[in-house]
Design an enzyme around this catalytic site. Structure first.
Site, PDB file in Angstrom:
ATOM      1  N   THR A   1       0.831  -1.189   0.000  1.00 49.15           N
ATOM      2  CA  THR A   1       0.000   0.000   0.000  1.00 49.15           C
ATOM      3  C   THR A   1       0.868   1.241   0.000  1.00 49.15           C
ATOM      4  O   THR A   1       1.934   1.272   0.635  1.00 49.15           O
ATOM      5  CB  THR A   1      -0.948   0.007   1.216  1.00 49.15           C
TER       6      THR A   1
ATOM      7  N   TRP B   1      -4.375   5.670  -3.813  1.00 52.65           N
ATOM      8  CA  TRP B   1      -3.874   6.629  -2.831  1.00 52.65           C
ATOM      9  C   TRP B   1      -2.511   7.120  -3.294  1.00 52.65           C
ATOM     10  O   TRP B   1      -1.628   6.312  -3.591  1.00 52.65           O
ATOM     11  CB  TRP B   1      -3.699   5.949  -1.469  1.00 52.65           C
TER      12      TRP B   1
ATOM     13  N   GLU C   1      -4.894  -1.942   5.720  1.00 53.32           N
ATOM     14  CA  GLU C   1      -4.422  -2.563   6.953  1.00 53.32           C
ATOM     15  C   GLU C   1      -5.525  -3.253   7.752  1.00 53.32           C
ATOM     16  O   GLU C   1      -5.241  -3.965   8.720  1.00 53.32           O
ATOM     17  CB  GLU C   1      -3.748  -1.494   7.838  1.00 53.32           C
TER      18      GLU C   1
END
Length: 561
Positions: free
Chosen positions: A193, A455, A340
């Site tokens: 991520t 993101w 997460e």
């Protein structure tokens, strides 16, 4: 420590570990003849699926994969990916779902960092692999994935150094495999991520965590019917990349329930709508960009979508998009979570008093982040870690406890400790929580920009801009975008005398050149770069991004028009 009395253990008793193989086993118990479908190319029953999962396990074993080894997958949303969700993990190996939207340099980093041993790759992504293959440090085997095997197998070309093509290897493998028992805390999956400066972070999950996440979804969408999901009547099609937090966990649930599943491959509006109508899809999940693309299609206004339920996550569900979907009789719901958190923490739940409300009032509820899911404990804290009241007004950072949260970031103890400071997972999101458990996200503590479901870090873009010739200072903020949710926009202060020699087009061209060389993801290129005499600062000299968004947004967007 509380003084408790433990149940006596019997040496002969069997304690069933929470393993992914047990989710798979349920799929054959009640409705084994239901189908799993890939585009308009491939159909199989759950009997076939279980056989293919065992064949995949034999293929991987024959290629030298053992417990603890990491298997990387590059593919579109497909039945093959679903087979890897179960076949790789049930071996005791680790499934690494590659985010194909990262830049080649970032993908290379994640593969070396995860210590991938074998790569299963769709031919569409071979150019990425070819660009980084010589720099891979742990990979020693490659398997090709090709859709041509379903239309013209003679057109399949297996690259040099590959062990074969996925379907061909499965066909040659035994369909007998007895998946072993092992500790339920065994590592099952990993993916990477982004969202802060530095390299992507490796998130990892155990069998127990993914098993419990599936049970949490089961209780909320089946038991409480937050988003009604019934084995007998629903048809599931993900429109979320399967590399994104296990497609939000729903493939595990749908497989356990023997629900008819449809996998669309590469996202193409015409194919998505065709599958949705032909196969009778009733439940999907996606980012707002995808839903906006579909509801904007002329075809969507000509067909009956009244059975379709869509969960929106990744970015906020806006009222405008929610109304557009509801006008087409699509039932939309919001969900919230993180990479997460496996990811589900909240989903829209309308109680008996809220279901009869007029649509305009339901829109306000449906565009919140959702109600807190079963087994999830959310709290709000201030900057000092003190509790913030759940009164629907007071703002605080969202922190969480749940049975399925990652324990940290792979090989990054400092970042892991920061994530779990004070014994709670810190989300970095600022929100309110109502007394009846509605979560409403207000902002982010970090200036992460969500664009097209991805993101990206404003700090990384600022760092890149600061290295351009003539740039003295840069600030990047995410501003609303009808198509992508948010897009980055940059303010730049030039060095004295540079205005005569530097243009915004030159600076943007420098970033685009990095994209072409595979050093940068295209999402990082700002929509607009604006030269300003100074950048707003706080009293302590930090860039005041809140002020930029509130006071300079119209100026920036006006220049972008």
């Amino acid at each position: 420590m509380i003084n408790t009395k433990l149940i006596p253990r019997t040496a002969q008793a069997y304690e069933t570990p929470m393993l992914i193989k047990h989710l798979l086993a349920q799929s054959l118990k009640y409705e084994p003849q239901r189908e799993i479908i890939y585009r308009d190319l491939f159909r199989m029953t759950y009997v076939d699926f279980n056989r293919r999962v065992r064949q995949l396990a034999n293929v991987l074993t024959n290629l030298g994969v053992g417990p603890g080894d990491t298997v990387a997958v590059f593919d579109w949303d497909s039945h093959r990916y679903l087979e890897c969700f179960f076949g790789v993990t049930s071996l005791g190996a680790i499934l690494h779902t590659i985010n194909v939207r990262l830049s080649p340099a970032q993908i290379l980093y994640t593969m070396n960092h995860a210590e991938d041993k074998i790569v299963l790759i769709h031919e569409d992504f071979l150019p990425i692999l070819n660009g980084i293959k010589s720099q891979l440090t742990t990979v020693n085997r490659f398997v090709l994935i090709s859709d041509k095997v379903y239309t013209d197998s003679s057109a399949v070309t297996i690259p040099d150094g590959f062990d074969g093509e996925y379907e061909g290897l499965l066909a040659e493998a035994s369909d007998q495999y007895d998946f072993p028992d092992f500790d339920e805390n065994t590592w099952a999956t990993t993916f990477y991520t982004t969202g802060t400066t530095g390299h992507p972070k490796g998130v990892y999950f155990s069998h127990r965590q993914l098993f419990m996440h599936t049970m949490g979804l089961l209780s909320y969408v089946v038991g409480y019917e937050a988003v009604p999901f019934r084995s007998a009547t629903d048809v599931y099609m993900p429109i979320t990349p399967m590399f994104h937090v296990h497609a939000w966990g729903f493939p595990f649930l749908a497989t356990m329930m023997s629900v008819k599943q449809v996998y669309p491959g590469r996202y193409e509006p015409e194919m998505l709508l065709r599958l949705l109508l032909k196969e009778g899809v009733t439940l999907s999940h996606c980012v707002p960009t995808i839903l906006n693309m579909l509801v904007s299609s002329p075809v969507a206004k000509q067909v009956d979508l009244s059975r379709w339920k869509v969960i929106i996550g990744g970015s906020a569900l806006t009222k405008g998009l929610a109304r557009a979907a509801l006008d087409l009789n699509i039932s939309v719901y919001a969900g919230y979570g993180m990479s997460e958190t496996a990811p589900v923490l909240t989903i829209t739940y309308l109680n008996d008093q809220e279901k009869p409300l007029p649509i305009n009032e339901q829109v306000d509820l449906r565009t919140r982040a959702g109600r807190i899911a079963p087994f999830v404990e959310l709290r709000l804290v201030d900057d000092d870690g003190n509790p913030v009241p759940h009164d629907g007004q007071s703002l605080g950072e969202v922190v969480v406890h749940a049975p399925w949260l990652t324990q940290g970031y792979y090989k990054e103890p400092d970042r892991s400790a920061e994530l779990w400071r004070d014994g709670w997972m810190h989300t970095g999101d600022v929100a309110t929580i109502t007394p009846d458990n509605w979560l409403q996200i207000a902002d982010r503590t970090k200036d992460v920009i969500k664009t097209g479901g991805e993101w990206i870090s404003s700090l990384e873009i600022e760092d890149l801009l600061s290295q351009a010739a003539g740039v003295a200072e840069a600030a990047v903020v995410g501003l609303p975008d009808d198509k992508w949710g948010e897009r980055p926009h940059a303010l730049i202060v030039l060095k004295p005398g540079a205005a005569e020699n530097v243009t915004t087009d030159q600076i943007k061209a420098g970033l685009l050149d990095k994209v072409q060389r595979g050093e940068l993801n295209k999402w990082y290129v700002p929509d607009r770069i604006v030269f300003v005499p100074e950048i707003p600062k706080t009293s302590v000299g930090k860039i005041d991004k809140k002020k930029i968004r509130s006071e300079m947004k119209d100026m920036i967007l006006g220049l972008s028009a």
